[in-house]
Write a protein that holds these residues in place. Structure first.
Motif, PDB file in Angstrom:
ATOM      1  N   LYS A  16       0.850  -1.248  -0.070  1.00 56.28           N
ATOM      2  CA  LYS A  16      -0.052  -0.145   0.068  1.00 56.28           C
ATOM      3  C   LYS A  16       0.963   1.267  -0.158  1.00 56.28           C
ATOM      4  N   TYR A  17       2.008   1.243   0.441  1.00 59.09           N
ATOM      5  CA  TYR A  17       2.956   2.465   0.736  1.00 59.09           C
ATOM      6  C   TYR A  17       4.070   2.253  -0.241  1.00 59.09           C
ATOM      7  N   LYS A 132       0.923   8.978   3.489  1.00 61.62           N
ATOM      8  CA  LYS A 132      -0.271   9.270   2.655  1.00 61.62           C
ATOM      9  C   LYS A 132      -0.457  10.773   2.441  1.00 61.62           C
TER      10      LYS A 132
END
Length: 135
Positions: A16-17, A132
């Motif tokens: 995800k990162y 994010k």
């Protein structure tokens, strides 16, 4: 998630990162052992095309030796751009002792020398929130 477990560290791919997360457990180790762990992490960076190297010392014990700190400052940060990394992020130890102060000092020196995006954080949650925000 892909895991590599080691007595000194756990290495995880955070898809995800786009990050390789190295959760350090015990910081006192021979320099050769440190190289082996970093080589595993570097191969994961290349395999997954990671853009972030996340060194998490939050729950670690001990402190990196002067020799290991020199390897990090002279070699690890210098190779980051060659691996395709854009950021090297560090979670500082939760205990505000010698390891915390030492880590804060040498990471800042290394960051300034190699022109990569780098930052220290108090917790993993703060770090992931910052990642994010950068998207």
């Amino acid at each position: 998630m892909v895991h590599v477990l080691d007595p000194h560290a756990e290495i995880t791919w955070l898809e995800k990162y786009k990050a390789i997360h190295i959760k350090w457990k015990h910081l006192q180790m021979p320099t050769a052992r440190f190289y082996e762990i970093c080589a595993k992490a570097a191969s994961m960076v290349v395999e997954h095309k990671a853009t972030i190297w996340l060194a998490d010392q939050y729950n670690s014990t001990g402190a990196f030796s002067d020799d290991v700190q020199k390897v990090i400052a002279d070699n690890l940060y210098a190779m980051a751009p060659q691996l395709g990394l854009k950021s090297v992020l560090t979670i500082l130890p939760k205990e505000k002792g010698t390891s915390y102060s030492s880590t804060e000092e040498w990471t800042q020196k290394a960051y300034n020398c190699h022109g990569i995006s780098a930052k220290n954080f108090a917790t993993l949650e703060h770090c992931l929130a910052w990642i994010k925000e950068q998207e």
